[in-house]
Design a protein around this motif. Structure first.
Motif, PDB file in Angstrom:
ATOM      1  N   LEU A  56       0.883  -1.164   0.000  1.00 33.54           N
ATOM      2  CA  LEU A  56       0.000   0.000   0.000  1.00 33.54           C
ATOM      3  C   LEU A  56       0.919   1.212   0.000  1.00 33.54           C
ATOM      4  N   GLY A  57       0.996   1.905  -1.155  1.00 34.16           N
ATOM      5  CA  GLY A  57       2.069   2.860  -1.345  1.00 34.16           C
ATOM      6  C   GLY A  57       1.642   4.290  -1.532  1.00 34.16           C
ATOM      7  N   GLY A  58       2.388   4.973  -2.407  1.00 35.94           N
ATOM      8  CA  GLY A  58       2.185   6.384  -2.627  1.00 35.94           C
ATOM      9  C   GLY A  58       3.242   7.245  -1.977  1.00 35.94           C
ATOM     10  N   THR A  59       4.217   6.636  -1.297  1.00 35.44           N
ATOM     11  CA  THR A  59       5.296   7.367  -0.649  1.00 35.44           C
ATOM     12  C   THR A  59       6.620   7.009  -1.310  1.00 35.44           C
ATOM     13  N   SER A  60       7.639   7.821  -1.042  1.00 36.58           N
ATOM     14  CA  SER A  60       8.967   7.524  -1.586  1.00 36.58           C
ATOM     15  C   SER A  60       9.513   6.224  -1.015  1.00 36.58           C
ATOM     16  N   GLU A  61       9.180   5.926   0.247  1.00 37.10           N
ATOM     17  CA  GLU A  61       9.632   4.674   0.849  1.00 37.10           C
ATOM     18  C   GLU A  61       9.002   3.472   0.155  1.00 37.10           C
ATOM     19  N   ALA A  62       7.745   3.589  -0.216  1.00 36.00           N
ATOM     20  CA  ALA A  62       7.080   2.503  -0.925  1.00 36.00           C
ATOM     21  C   ALA A  62       7.722   2.257  -2.285  1.00 36.00           C
ATOM     22  N   ARG A  63       8.047   3.343  -3.001  1.00 36.72           N
ATOM     23  CA  ARG A  63       8.712   3.182  -4.296  1.00 36.72           C
ATOM     24  C   ARG A  63      10.085   2.556  -4.143  1.00 36.72           C
ATOM     25  N   ARG A  64      10.829   2.987  -3.134  1.00 37.87           N
ATOM     26  CA  ARG A  64      12.163   2.430  -2.913  1.00 37.87           C
ATOM     27  C   ARG A  64      12.079   0.945  -2.568  1.00 37.87           C
ATOM     28  N   LEU A  65      11.094   0.563  -1.770  1.00 34.93           N
ATOM     29  CA  LEU A  65      10.921  -0.851  -1.438  1.00 34.93           C
ATOM     30  C   LEU A  65      10.611  -1.658  -2.692  1.00 34.93           C
ATOM     31  N   ALA A  66       9.735  -1.158  -3.550  1.00 38.87           N
ATOM     32  CA  ALA A  66       9.421  -1.855  -4.800  1.00 38.87           C
ATOM     33  C   ALA A  66      10.661  -1.990  -5.678  1.00 38.87           C
ATOM     34  N   GLU A  67      11.532  -0.977  -5.670  1.00 43.94           N
ATOM     35  CA  GLU A  67      12.770  -1.043  -6.443  1.00 43.94           C
ATOM     36  C   GLU A  67      13.702  -2.123  -5.902  1.00 43.94           C
ATOM     37  N   ILE A  68      13.812  -2.209  -4.579  1.00 45.17           N
ATOM     38  CA  ILE A  68      14.656  -3.242  -3.962  1.00 45.17           C
ATOM     39  C   ILE A  68      14.145  -4.622  -4.333  1.00 45.17           C
ATOM     40  N   LEU A  69      12.848  -4.812  -4.237  1.00 44.02           N
ATOM     41  CA  LEU A  69      12.270  -6.124  -4.530  1.00 44.02           C
ATOM     42  C   LEU A  69      12.442  -6.482  -6.002  1.00 44.02           C
TER      43      LEU A  69
END
Length: 255
Positions: A6-19
């Motif tokens: 459940l995203g919309g934040t820079s942390e969510a995007r960074r996590l998706a990039e790591i994965l």
């Protein structure tokens, strides 16, 4: 395996990039609320829009065979966080909350805490006449009655009325620089800043600029969050939790 962020934040995007980089066989779906016209999309699958409450989210988790749920929404998106906790319990899906730390006042800061936008608005007449309002395009109605104050409203998308009668809108998206924030306060002769305690580095320079200029800051406190949900303070920590949970054997060096 399938992970829903459940995203919309820079942390969510960074996590998706790591994965995406370290676990390409993992299905990652990022869910965005759809409140921003042109959001920055993360890698992986993306869905936009609500689920229809906790029940709808629980149904989605089951129908899409989700193995883990990560709530990486904005700190002020309280409703979805409570829905996530209820849905995860209903669907028996492990849940992690990825919450960036809040800001902490330092030496020289002149902060005034408020429990809501309405409380923030009530404080303003005693603090200044030219307000830098950085709480986003939602909730301007709380300030609409302050006809004697002038507002600079910064948001990603254009706000909708009702809004203060004396107002200038600045459409911009972080991260912001300290030099830019210094110049903005100087050029518009700002004497009070209003912000939500969003935390993070992208919008923090305004706080430093305000401290340097001796400008008061009204900080709206974060809403309550569900109790009992494990938390991570950064994408790397969330990725390590996920790697351990799903026995993926990766993410040990994530930052």
């Amino acid at each position: 395996m399938h992970v829903l962020i459940l995203g919309g934040t820079s942390e969510a995007r960074r996590l998706a990039e790591i994965l995406a980089a370290q676990a390409p066989d993992l299905t990652v779906t990022s869910s965005l609320a759809g409140r921003v016209t042109a959001p920055r999309l993360p890698p992986g699958e993306v869905r936009i829009g609500g689920f229809g409450g906790a029940g709808g989210l629980a149904d989605w988790l089951g129908a899409h065979h989700v193995d883990a749920l990560i709530d990486a929404t904005h700190p002020f998106a309280a409703t979805i966080s409570f829905n996530a906790a209820e849905a995860a319990a209903t669907a028996h899906v492990p849940l992690l909350a990825l919450r960036r730390p809040g800001w902490v006042a330092g030496d020289g800061d002149v902060w005034h805490e408020a429990g809501s936008l309405e409380e923030a608005a009530a404080l303003l007449p005693a603090l200044g006449r030219r307000v830098f309002l950085t709480t986003g395009r939602m909730g301007l109605a709380a300030f609409a009655a302050l006809a004697d104050l002038w507002f600079l409203v910064r948001s990603v998308d254009a706000p909708e009325p009702p809004w203060p009668p004396r107002m200038e809108v600045l459409l911009d998206r972080g991260p912001f620089t300290l030099d830019g924030e210094r110049e903005l306060l100087r050029r518009h002769r700002i004497d009070v800043v209003v912000t939500k305690d969003s935390g993070g580095a992208a919008t923090a320079p305004k706080l430093t600029a305000a401290r340097e200029a001796g400008v008061s800051v009204v900080v709206v406190r974060r809403p309550p969050v569900p109790v009992g949900v494990p938390e991570a303070t950064g994408p790397g920590q969330a990725a390590r939790w996920l790697g351990t949970l799903l026995e993926l054997g990766v993410f040990l060096d994530s930052d």
